[in-house]
Scaffold this active site. Structure first.
Site, short mmCIF file in Angstrom:
data_model
loop_
_atom_site.label_atom_id
_atom_site.label_comp_id
_atom_site.label_asym_id
_atom_site.label_seq_id
_atom_site.Cartn_x
_atom_site.Cartn_y
_atom_site.Cartn_z
N GLN A 92 0.85 -1.20 0.00
CA GLN A 92 0.00 0.00 0.00
C GLN A 92 0.88 1.24 0.00
O GLN A 92 0.38 2.36 -0.11
CB GLN A 92 -0.88 0.02 1.26
CG GLN A 92 -1.80 -1.18 1.38
CD GLN A 92 -2.45 -1.21 2.76
OE1 GLN A 92 -3.49 -0.62 2.98
NE2 GLN A 92 -1.83 -1.90 3.69
N ASN A 93 2.18 1.02 0.16
CA ASN A 93 3.08 2.16 0.28
C ASN A 93 3.35 2.79 -1.07
O ASN A 93 3.43 2.12 -2.10
CB ASN A 93 4.40 1.73 0.92
CG ASN A 93 4.22 1.32 2.36
OD1 ASN A 93 3.17 1.61 2.94
ND2 ASN A 93 5.20 0.66 2.92
N HIS A 110 -1.51 1.26 -4.39
CA HIS A 110 -1.98 2.64 -4.18
C HIS A 110 -1.14 3.67 -4.93
O HIS A 110 -1.17 4.85 -4.58
CB HIS A 110 -1.99 2.96 -2.67
CG HIS A 110 -3.07 2.24 -1.92
ND1 HIS A 110 -3.10 2.17 -0.54
CD2 HIS A 110 -4.17 1.58 -2.35
CE1 HIS A 110 -4.17 1.47 -0.17
NE2 HIS A 110 -4.83 1.11 -1.25
N CYS A 118 -1.32 11.05 -15.99
CA CYS A 118 -2.08 12.05 -16.75
C CYS A 118 -3.57 11.84 -16.51
O CYS A 118 -4.12 10.78 -16.80
CB CYS A 118 -1.78 11.95 -18.24
SG CYS A 118 -2.74 13.14 -19.19
N CYS A 137 1.66 16.48 -20.08
CA CYS A 137 1.81 15.04 -20.35
C CYS A 137 2.57 14.86 -21.66
O CYS A 137 2.24 15.50 -22.67
CB CYS A 137 0.42 14.42 -20.47
SG CYS A 137 0.44 12.73 -21.11
N GLY A 176 2.77 -4.37 9.06
CA GLY A 176 2.80 -2.93 9.27
C GLY A 176 1.64 -2.17 8.64
O GLY A 176 1.84 -1.08 8.09
N THR A 177 0.47 -2.74 8.72
CA THR A 177 -0.69 -2.00 8.21
C THR A 177 -1.80 -2.02 9.25
O THR A 177 -1.98 -3.01 9.96
CB THR A 177 -1.16 -2.51 6.83
OG1 THR A 177 -2.42 -1.93 6.51
CG2 THR A 177 -1.29 -4.02 6.79
N ASN A 202 2.88 -6.75 13.23
CA ASN A 202 2.56 -5.33 13.41
C ASN A 202 3.04 -4.87 14.79
O ASN A 202 3.22 -5.68 15.70
CB ASN A 202 1.04 -5.12 13.30
CG ASN A 202 0.69 -3.76 12.73
OD1 ASN A 202 1.29 -3.33 11.74
ND2 ASN A 202 -0.26 -3.08 13.33
P1 NAD Z 1 -1.20 3.13 8.79
O1 NAD Z 1 -0.36 4.32 9.09
O2 NAD Z 1 -2.66 3.25 8.83
O3 NAD Z 1 -0.79 1.98 9.80
C1 NAD Z 1 0.55 1.69 10.05
C2 NAD Z 1 0.60 0.46 10.94
O4 NAD Z 1 1.97 0.11 11.09
C3 NAD Z 1 0.02 0.68 12.34
O5 NAD Z 1 -0.85 -0.41 12.63
C4 NAD Z 1 1.25 0.65 13.24
O6 NAD Z 1 1.00 0.01 14.49
C5 NAD Z 1 2.22 -0.18 12.44
N1 NAD Z 1 3.63 0.14 12.66
C6 NAD Z 1 4.19 1.34 12.94
N2 NAD Z 1 5.51 1.22 13.07
C7 NAD Z 1 5.81 -0.10 12.87
C8 NAD Z 1 7.02 -0.85 12.89
N3 NAD Z 1 8.20 -0.29 13.12
N4 NAD Z 1 6.94 -2.19 12.64
C9 NAD Z 1 5.75 -2.78 12.41
N5 NAD Z 1 4.58 -2.12 12.39
C10 NAD Z 1 4.61 -0.79 12.61
O7 NAD Z 1 -0.68 2.57 7.42
P2 NAD Z 1 -1.41 1.80 6.28
O8 NAD Z 1 -2.30 0.75 6.85
O9 NAD Z 1 -0.38 1.41 5.29
O10 NAD Z 1 -2.30 3.01 5.70
C11 NAD Z 1 -2.67 3.00 4.47
C12 NAD Z 1 -2.26 4.22 3.60
O11 NAD Z 1 -1.23 5.10 4.00
C13 NAD Z 1 -1.74 3.64 2.34
O12 NAD Z 1 -2.73 3.85 1.39
C14 NAD Z 1 -0.48 4.39 1.93
O13 NAD Z 1 -0.56 4.79 0.59
C15 NAD Z 1 -0.43 5.55 2.85
N6 NAD Z 1 0.92 5.86 3.34
C16 NAD Z 1 2.05 5.40 2.72
C17 NAD Z 1 3.32 5.68 3.26
C18 NAD Z 1 4.55 5.17 2.56
O14 NAD Z 1 4.53 4.94 1.37
N7 NAD Z 1 5.66 4.95 3.28
C19 NAD Z 1 3.41 6.41 4.43
C20 NAD Z 1 2.24 6.85 5.04
C21 NAD Z 1 1.00 6.58 4.48
ZN ZN Z 2 -1.91 12.55 -21.27
#
Ligand code: NAD
Ligand code: ZN
Length: 233
Positions: A92-93, A110, A118, A137, A176-177, A202
């Site tokens: 999701q990152n 995501h 574009c 674009c 980690g989500t 997590n």
């Molecule tokens: P979230 O922030 O909602 O949840 C993060 C989770 O990770 C929490 O449950 C927390 O307890 C856990 N966590 C924190 N530190 C940790 C560690 N060191 N080890 C293990 N677990 C740990 O994140 P999510 O569920 O990914 O949220 C979704 C949205 O946030 C995504 O759509 C994404 O696009 C966006 N997002 C992305 C980034 C990135 O790309 N790095 C950063 C922030 C948000």
């Molecule tokens: Zn275009």
């Protein structure tokens, strides 16, 4: 290696990148880098205040040059290289730390900070620098480039490929989500439905913990290398 496990799907979220120095989505204050989600992660925000939304993702993109993958990304990349069965990392990152660690079997459901999309023709293109609102674009020539980020209310990428992998999975791991954002939060149920083993790694119990057979609590940089060692043992 456990002979019953051949096909693995791994879902990662912001928590896997936290120890690299990237803020998670829902910090203690419920904000992402000081912003309300509705102000930077929705199509409405983009049309209401394009300068703010572009600047927000410009800052996130610039920050990528200051961070490096941590042992959790590295362990998953090693698993990707060594695992003989099917394996898919669905992140999701929007950062690029999985690929910089060397992961190849990877879907950014995501979107990606280092990509521009574009809004007129749908072409996506690599983008490293700032992306001013109104950028042109190179496909259709329209001033319609936006961050290639899937906003709330938009369809995540490659859902068919993800669904196919989940339905063939012998093991599903979530790392980690918070389990708060759908459809990713529902992947565990799809995998469990076809009999996959389900494991959550997590820092804290997540909204979806009850759906997993096993939850291990701790830092991703410790738990993920441990899991990879077990899988490859
Ligand atoms: P979230 O922030 O909602 O949840 C993060 C989770 O990770 C929490 O449950 C927390 O307890 C856990 N966590 C924190 N530190 C940790 C560690 N060191 N080890 C293990 N677990 C740990 O994140 P999510 O569920 O990914 O949220 C979704 C949205 O946030 C995504 O759509 C994404 O696009 C966006 N997002 C992305 C980034 C990135 O790309 N790095 C950063 C922030 C948000
Ligand atoms: Zn275009």
């Amino acid at each position: 290696m456990n002979p019953d496990i051949r096909n693995i799907v791994i879902l990662t979220g912001a928590g896997i990148s936290a120890e690299s120095g990237l803020a998670t989505f829902r910090g203690p204050d419920g904000l992402w880098e000081g912003h309300r989600v509705e102000d930077v992660c929705t199509p409405e925000a983009l049309s209401r205040d394009p300068l703010l939304v572009h600047r927000f993702y410009d800052e996130r993109r610039a920050k990528l040059t200051e961070v490096v993958p941590n042992p959790a990304h590295e362990a998953l990349a090693m698993l990707d290289h060594a695992w003989p069965g099917d394996l898919l990392i669905v992140t999701q990152n929007v950062d690029d730390l999985h690929e910089r660690a060397g992961a190849r079997r990877l879907i950014h459901m995501h979107g990606e900070l280092r990509s521009a999309l574009c809004a007129a023709c749908g072409k996506a293109m690599p983008w490293e620098k700032a992306l001013p609102s109104g950028s042109i674009c190179d496909g259709c020539g329209k001033a319609a480039l936006r961050p290639d980020i899937v906003f709330f209310g938009e369809m995540p990428y490659q859902m068919d490929a993800i669904d196919t992998a989940l339905r063939r999975a012998d093991m599903f791991v979530s790392i980690g989500t918070s389990g708060a954002v759908y459809p990713a939060a529902g992947f565990v149920q799809t995998a469990a439905h076809v009999g996959a083993r389900t494991l959550e790694l997590n820092l804290d119990p997540s909204a979806g913990s009850i759906y997993f057979e096993e939850t291990r609590l701790g830092a991703a940089s410790l738990l993920v290398p441990e899991m990879v060692r077990d899988l490859l043992a």
